[in-house]
Write a protein that holds these residues in place. Structure first.
Motif, short mmCIF file in Angstrom:
data_model
loop_
_atom_site.label_atom_id
_atom_site.label_comp_id
_atom_site.label_asym_id
_atom_site.label_seq_id
_atom_site.Cartn_x
_atom_site.Cartn_y
_atom_site.Cartn_z
N ASP A 194 27.39 38.48 33.68
CA ASP A 194 28.67 39.15 33.32
C ASP A 194 28.26 39.79 31.95
OD1 ASP A 194 29.91 38.84 35.59
OD2 ASP A 194 30.87 36.93 35.01
N GLY A 195 27.53 39.25 30.99
CA GLY A 195 27.21 39.80 29.75
C GLY A 195 25.72 40.40 29.73
N LEU A 196 25.42 40.85 30.75
CA LEU A 196 24.04 41.45 30.66
C LEU A 196 24.06 42.71 29.92
CD1 LEU A 196 22.40 41.21 34.13
CD2 LEU A 196 21.48 40.41 32.14
N ASP A 197 23.04 43.15 29.05
CA ASP A 197 23.03 44.13 28.19
C ASP A 197 21.75 44.90 28.65
OD1 ASP A 197 22.78 46.45 26.36
OD2 ASP A 197 23.39 45.02 24.77
N LEU A 198 21.57 45.78 29.39
CA LEU A 198 20.33 46.17 30.06
C LEU A 198 19.35 47.31 28.86
CD1 LEU A 198 20.94 46.98 33.44
CD2 LEU A 198 19.91 45.16 32.55
N THR A 199 20.27 47.38 27.30
CA THR A 199 19.62 47.89 26.48
C THR A 199 18.81 46.85 25.78
OG1 THR A 199 21.27 47.72 24.90
CG2 THR A 199 21.41 49.40 26.19
N LYS A 200 18.98 45.64 25.82
CA LYS A 200 17.98 44.50 25.20
C LYS A 200 16.92 44.03 26.26
CE LYS A 200 20.21 40.98 24.07
NZ LYS A 200 21.24 39.74 24.31
N ALA A 201 15.67 44.19 25.69
CA ALA A 201 14.61 43.79 26.46
C ALA A 201 14.68 42.62 26.98
CB ALA A 201 13.39 43.89 25.12
N SER A 202 15.26 41.46 26.34
CA SER A 202 15.29 40.24 27.09
C SER A 202 16.05 40.26 28.31
CB SER A 202 15.70 39.35 26.06
OG SER A 202 17.00 39.51 25.67
N ASP A 203 17.14 40.90 28.31
CA ASP A 203 17.85 41.08 29.50
C ASP A 203 17.27 41.74 30.81
OD1 ASP A 203 19.95 39.48 28.23
OD2 ASP A 203 21.55 41.11 28.26
N ARG A 204 16.60 42.80 30.13
CA ARG A 204 15.91 43.53 31.31
C ARG A 204 14.58 42.93 31.77
NH1 ARG A 204 15.92 47.58 27.13
NH2 ARG A 204 13.86 47.30 26.84
N LEU A 205 14.09 42.01 30.91
CA LEU A 205 13.01 41.31 31.51
C LEU A 205 13.38 40.10 32.70
CD1 LEU A 205 10.07 39.92 31.33
CD2 LEU A 205 11.01 38.29 29.44
N GLU A 206 14.79 39.40 32.27
CA GLU A 206 15.24 38.61 33.32
C GLU A 206 15.75 39.46 34.61
OE1 GLU A 206 15.65 35.45 32.93
OE2 GLU A 206 14.33 35.81 31.22
N VAL A 207 16.21 40.66 34.37
CA VAL A 207 16.65 41.45 35.66
C VAL A 207 15.38 41.65 36.51
CG1 VAL A 207 17.49 43.52 36.50
CG2 VAL A 207 18.81 42.28 34.75
N SER A 208 14.37 42.17 35.76
CA SER A 208 13.22 42.17 36.57
C SER A 208 12.50 41.27 37.13
CB SER A 208 12.08 42.97 35.45
OG SER A 208 12.39 44.11 34.66
N ARG A 209 12.50 39.85 36.45
CA ARG A 209 12.22 38.77 37.05
C ARG A 209 13.00 38.43 38.53
NH1 ARG A 209 12.82 33.88 33.52
NH2 ARG A 209 11.60 32.80 35.23
N MET A 210 14.03 38.78 38.22
CA MET A 210 15.10 38.60 39.72
C MET A 210 14.52 39.43 40.70
SD MET A 210 19.01 39.55 40.42
CE MET A 210 18.36 41.17 40.39
N PHE A 211 14.40 40.53 40.41
CA PHE A 211 13.80 41.87 41.31
C PHE A 211 12.48 41.47 41.92
CE2 PHE A 211 17.51 44.25 39.98
CZ PHE A 211 18.42 44.43 41.29
N ILE A 212 11.60 40.67 41.16
CA ILE A 212 10.30 40.25 41.43
C ILE A 212 10.54 39.26 42.46
CG2 ILE A 212 8.23 38.94 40.98
CD1 ILE A 212 8.26 40.62 38.37
#
Length: 160
Positions: free
Chosen positions: A19-37
């Protein structure tokens, strides 16, 4: 990261932060990328039944070969790798879809920003595959019996 030993921790962590994801932050983008992998790694679970079943059978074959090697080496047979428990296939697949796949794809659906058609379709396929596995009888599957004739020779006590 497709390591299943950390899957539950990863999904729990992502669920807490989603709920607090901020896709402008590299760390959050990394977690989302890991999820889609992870979604891609488990992608067959979200395909229509005929595709999911075919991929599952390929995986079962790999697991049974591993179990045979473990047995020959005198090692304990890993979960899902024991040929004598093959008739539990439907039950184990429903549990896999319910515990591992469904929560991951539900998170993906919460992140997808477009019309959610992709993840919505994936979640519907998982639900349909769970129904199909609940009704599945591996020893009545002609394709499976042709590929693995040993299934027909299992003792009746090893049936569901």
């Amino acid at each position: 990261d497709t390591d299943m030993t950390s899957h539950m921790n990863f999904v729990g962590k992502l669920n807490l932060m989603i709920d607090g994801l901020d896709l402008t932050k590299a760390s959050d983008r990394l977690e989302v990328s890991r999820m889609f992998i992870k979604c891609a790694d488990l992608g067959h679970s979200a395909k229509p039944w005929h595709i999911h079943r075919a991929w599952s059978l390929v995986l079962f074959d790999e697991f049974y070969k591993q179990g045979s090697k473990e047995q020959k080496l005198g090692l304990p047979i890993s979960p899902l790798c024991d040929r004598t428990k093959v008739r539990d296939t439907g039950i184990s697949q429903v549990e896999f879809l319910e515990v591992i796949c469904r929560p991951l794809w539900a998170l993906a659906a919460r992140i997808e920003t477009d019309e959610k058609k992709v993840t919505e379709n994936c979640c519907q396929n998982i639900a349909a595959n769970m129904v199909a596995w609940n009704q599945y009888k591996i020893d009545e599957d002609a394709e499976v019996l042709q590929k693995w004739p040993w299934i027909a020779q299992l003792a009746p006590s090893q049936q569901l």
